[in-house]
Write a protein that holds these residues in place. Structure first.
Motif, mmCIF file in Angstrom:
data_model
loop_
_atom_site.group_PDB
_atom_site.id
_atom_site.type_symbol
_atom_site.label_atom_id
_atom_site.label_comp_id
_atom_site.label_asym_id
_atom_site.label_seq_id
_atom_site.Cartn_x
_atom_site.Cartn_y
_atom_site.Cartn_z
ATOM 1 N N ALA A 189 1.153 -1.381 0.618
ATOM 2 C CA ALA A 189 0.117 -0.022 0.131
ATOM 3 C C ALA A 189 1.189 1.308 0.297
ATOM 4 C CB ALA A 189 -0.730 -0.028 1.378
ATOM 5 N N ALA A 190 2.168 1.098 -0.029
ATOM 6 C CA ALA A 190 2.952 2.717 0.226
ATOM 7 C C ALA A 190 2.380 3.940 -0.999
ATOM 8 C CB ALA A 190 5.173 1.969 -0.632
ATOM 9 N N GLY A 191 2.290 4.699 -0.224
ATOM 10 C CA GLY A 191 2.608 5.890 -1.352
ATOM 11 C C GLY A 191 0.817 6.070 -1.810
ATOM 12 N N THR A 192 -0.121 5.587 -1.216
ATOM 13 C CA THR A 192 -1.264 5.012 -1.804
ATOM 14 C C THR A 192 -2.244 6.018 -0.737
ATOM 15 O OG1 THR A 192 -1.816 3.732 -0.728
ATOM 16 C CG2 THR A 192 -1.220 3.418 -2.350
ATOM 17 N N GLY A 193 -2.131 6.111 0.496
ATOM 18 C CA GLY A 193 -2.808 7.229 1.448
ATOM 19 C C GLY A 193 -3.365 5.778 2.221
ATOM 20 N N VAL A 194 -2.837 5.208 2.340
ATOM 21 C CA VAL A 194 -3.707 3.145 3.209
ATOM 22 C C VAL A 194 -2.222 3.111 4.497
ATOM 23 C CG1 VAL A 194 -5.111 1.500 3.402
ATOM 24 C CG2 VAL A 194 -5.346 2.950 1.551
ATOM 25 N N THR A 195 -3.004 2.866 5.001
ATOM 26 C CA THR A 195 -1.999 2.949 6.754
ATOM 27 C C THR A 195 -2.594 1.030 6.774
ATOM 28 O OG1 THR A 195 -3.515 3.448 8.047
ATOM 29 C CG2 THR A 195 -1.020 4.503 6.706
ATOM 30 N N VAL A 196 -1.332 0.057 6.184
ATOM 31 C CA VAL A 196 -0.960 -1.193 7.458
ATOM 32 C C VAL A 196 -0.631 -1.640 9.002
ATOM 33 C CG1 VAL A 196 -1.899 -3.255 6.993
ATOM 34 C CG2 VAL A 196 -2.194 -1.769 4.808
ATOM 35 N N ASN A 197 -1.256 -1.393 9.429
ATOM 36 C CA ASN A 197 -0.476 -2.134 10.667
ATOM 37 C C ASN A 197 -1.160 -2.832 11.668
ATOM 38 O OD1 ASN A 197 1.491 1.017 11.502
ATOM 39 N ND2 ASN A 197 -0.681 1.811 10.835
ATOM 40 N N SER A 198 -0.447 -3.050 12.494
ATOM 41 C CA SER A 198 -1.023 -4.532 13.775
ATOM 42 C C SER A 198 -1.258 -3.011 15.119
ATOM 43 C CB SER A 198 0.188 -5.875 13.957
ATOM 44 O OG SER A 198 1.544 -5.647 13.685
ATOM 45 N N VAL A 199 -1.646 -3.809 15.898
ATOM 46 C CA VAL A 199 -1.623 -4.364 17.388
ATOM 47 C C VAL A 199 -1.377 -4.788 17.835
ATOM 48 C CG1 VAL A 199 -2.966 -2.277 18.225
ATOM 49 C CG2 VAL A 199 -3.393 -1.392 16.644
ATOM 50 N N ILE A 200 -0.297 -4.678 18.634
ATOM 51 C CA ILE A 200 -0.058 -5.507 19.871
ATOM 52 C C ILE A 200 -0.568 -5.917 21.466
ATOM 53 C CG2 ILE A 200 1.405 -7.389 20.581
ATOM 54 C CD1 ILE A 200 3.651 -6.291 18.664
ATOM 55 N N ALA A 201 -1.483 -6.870 21.785
ATOM 56 C CA ALA A 201 -2.640 -6.538 22.492
ATOM 57 C C ALA A 201 -1.726 -7.184 23.854
ATOM 58 C CB ALA A 201 -3.944 -6.602 22.215
ATOM 59 N N GLY A 202 -1.776 -6.928 24.032
ATOM 60 C CA GLY A 202 -1.767 -7.512 25.916
ATOM 61 C C GLY A 202 -2.953 -8.472 26.837
ATOM 62 N N PRO A 203 -1.676 -9.133 27.421
ATOM 63 C CA PRO A 203 -3.836 -10.164 28.200
ATOM 64 C C PRO A 203 -4.731 -8.858 29.448
ATOM 65 C CG PRO A 203 -1.291 -10.198 29.305
ATOM 66 C CD PRO A 203 -0.945 -9.622 28.032
ATOM 67 N N THR A 204 -5.652 -9.760 27.894
ATOM 68 C CA THR A 204 -6.875 -8.555 27.818
ATOM 69 C C THR A 204 -8.285 -8.966 28.611
ATOM 70 O OG1 THR A 204 -5.841 -7.444 26.267
ATOM 71 C CG2 THR A 204 -8.186 -7.167 27.056
ATOM 72 N N HIS A 205 -8.499 -9.053 29.179
ATOM 73 C CA HIS A 205 -10.064 -9.091 30.294
ATOM 74 C C HIS A 205 -11.109 -8.901 29.151
ATOM 75 C CE1 HIS A 205 -12.972 -8.569 33.791
ATOM 76 N NE2 HIS A 205 -12.810 -9.414 33.244
ATOM 77 N N THR A 206 -11.242 -10.396 29.078
ATOM 78 C CA THR A 206 -12.650 -10.523 28.094
ATOM 79 C C THR A 206 -13.429 -11.802 28.389
ATOM 80 O OG1 THR A 206 -11.449 -12.267 26.226
ATOM 81 C CG2 THR A 206 -11.223 -9.433 26.487
ATOM 82 N N GLY A 207 -14.049 -12.703 28.538
ATOM 83 C CA GLY A 207 -15.274 -13.441 28.986
ATOM 84 C C GLY A 207 -14.046 -14.859 28.467
ATOM 85 N N GLY A 208 -13.791 -14.553 27.442
ATOM 86 C CA GLY A 208 -12.557 -15.838 27.030
ATOM 87 C C GLY A 208 -11.420 -15.968 27.810
ATOM 88 N N VAL A 209 -11.029 -14.507 27.849
ATOM 89 C CA VAL A 209 -10.024 -14.831 28.735
ATOM 90 C C VAL A 209 -10.127 -15.684 30.312
ATOM 91 C CG1 VAL A 209 -7.968 -13.328 29.684
ATOM 92 C CG2 VAL A 209 -8.671 -13.354 27.146
ATOM 93 N N GLU A 210 -11.528 -14.967 30.393
ATOM 94 C CA GLU A 210 -11.121 -15.421 32.466
ATOM 95 C C GLU A 210 -11.589 -16.706 31.714
ATOM 96 O OE1 GLU A 210 -15.144 -13.601 34.115
ATOM 97 O OE2 GLU A 210 -14.312 -12.206 33.686
ATOM 98 N N ASP A 211 -12.127 -17.382 31.027
ATOM 99 C CA ASP A 211 -12.067 -19.198 30.993
ATOM 100 C C ASP A 211 -10.506 -19.850 30.724
ATOM 101 O OD1 ASP A 211 -15.085 -18.722 30.500
ATOM 102 O OD2 ASP A 211 -15.309 -19.403 28.815
#
Length: 263
Positions: free
Chosen positions: A171-193
């Motif tokens: 996507a270089a030079g198009t005005g579109v950005t592509v990123n990843s987000v590194i999320a840490g241990p997060t409180h969700t229902g699935g994580v509780e399980d």
């Protein structure tokens, strides 16, 4: 610095609950029209009703199993064009490394990696032609610090970091950005399980959480699980015009879990 996503359309995969739900609501609060995705039409419609009551009428139900080509096509039929794509869909679970079968490895790759690749492949050309777009792939600290009990999960998230970097170059030079987000241990229902897979099930949640962080995630500088809204705040910023110079990056919202001075 106000974030205004009015006039933008977003798709958040796996967004009927947990981190995905928080992201969908934050994007809508910023003005975006948001496609809410889950495998079940009934569950997806129920989530849209719930979010609409909280935020307003800015949501569209787009059910479909994105781990399959047919499911992706069904979602695209309902929402053919998006400006913001958030690949949040993912599965995880604890399993002894030598017990993970070939089929299970394939399932994790289909859900956690190929679901994102299919959607980027579909939507990146349109974003590039319009000269604006945002692609966010929700990765994990496990992509960098591979957990012994989740090697298949961690490996799939490592692959997602590579997918993000590669498509950012496309996507270089198009005005579109592509990123990843590194999320840490997060409180969700699935994580509780998941937490209760690793600690005494008879413990009250607050004690179980503390024991889990102490025994299994001692690197965390927060000493607590992250709330889904904290992940959503960063995703909303990266989805906005304010983040126009951030692309090809793996941006951390991990509570200091990854022991690195680099992003």
């Amino acid at each position: 610095m106000g974030i205004d996503l009015s006039g933008r359309t977003a798709l958040v995969t796996g967004s009927t609950q947990g981190i995905g739900a928080a992201i969908a609501c934050r994007l809508a609060e910023a003005g975006a029209r948001v496609g809410v995705n889950g495998r079940s039409a009934e569950k997806t419609e129920a989530a849209v009703e719930r979010f609409t009551a909280q935020v307003g009428d800015r949501f569209l139900a787009v059910p479909g199993d994105l781990a399959t080509e047919d499911g992706e096509a069904a979602v695209a039929e309902r929402l053919p064009s998006v400006d913001i794509l958030v690949n949040n869909l993912g599965i995880f679970g604890a399993e002894a490394p030598t017990d993970i079968t070939d089929d299970e490895w394939r399932r994790y790759f289909e859900v956690n990696v190929l679901s994102a690749v299919r959607l980027i492949r579909r939507h990146l050309p349109g974003m590039s032609e319009r000269g604006w777009g945002r692609v966010l792939n929700i990765a994990s600290d496990s992509a960098v610090v591979i957990p012994e009990e989740m090697i298949h999960y961690g490996t799939s998230k490592t692959a997602l970091l590579a997918v993000s970097r590669g498509f950012a170059k496309a996507a270089a030079g198009t005005g579109v950005t592509v990123n990843s987000v590194i999320a840490g241990p997060t409180h969700t229902g699935g994580v509780e399980d998941f937490v209760y897979q690793l600690v005494d099930r008879d413990l009250p949640w607050d004690e179980a959480q503390r024991e889990f962080m102490r025994e299994h995630r001692p690197q965390s500088l927060l000493h607590r699980l992250i709330e889904p809204e904290e992940i959503a705040n960063l995703v909303t910023y990266l989805s906005s015009p304010l983040a126009s110079a951030t692309t090809g990056a793996a941006v951390r919202v991990d509570g200091g879990y990854v022991d690195s001075i680099l992003p």
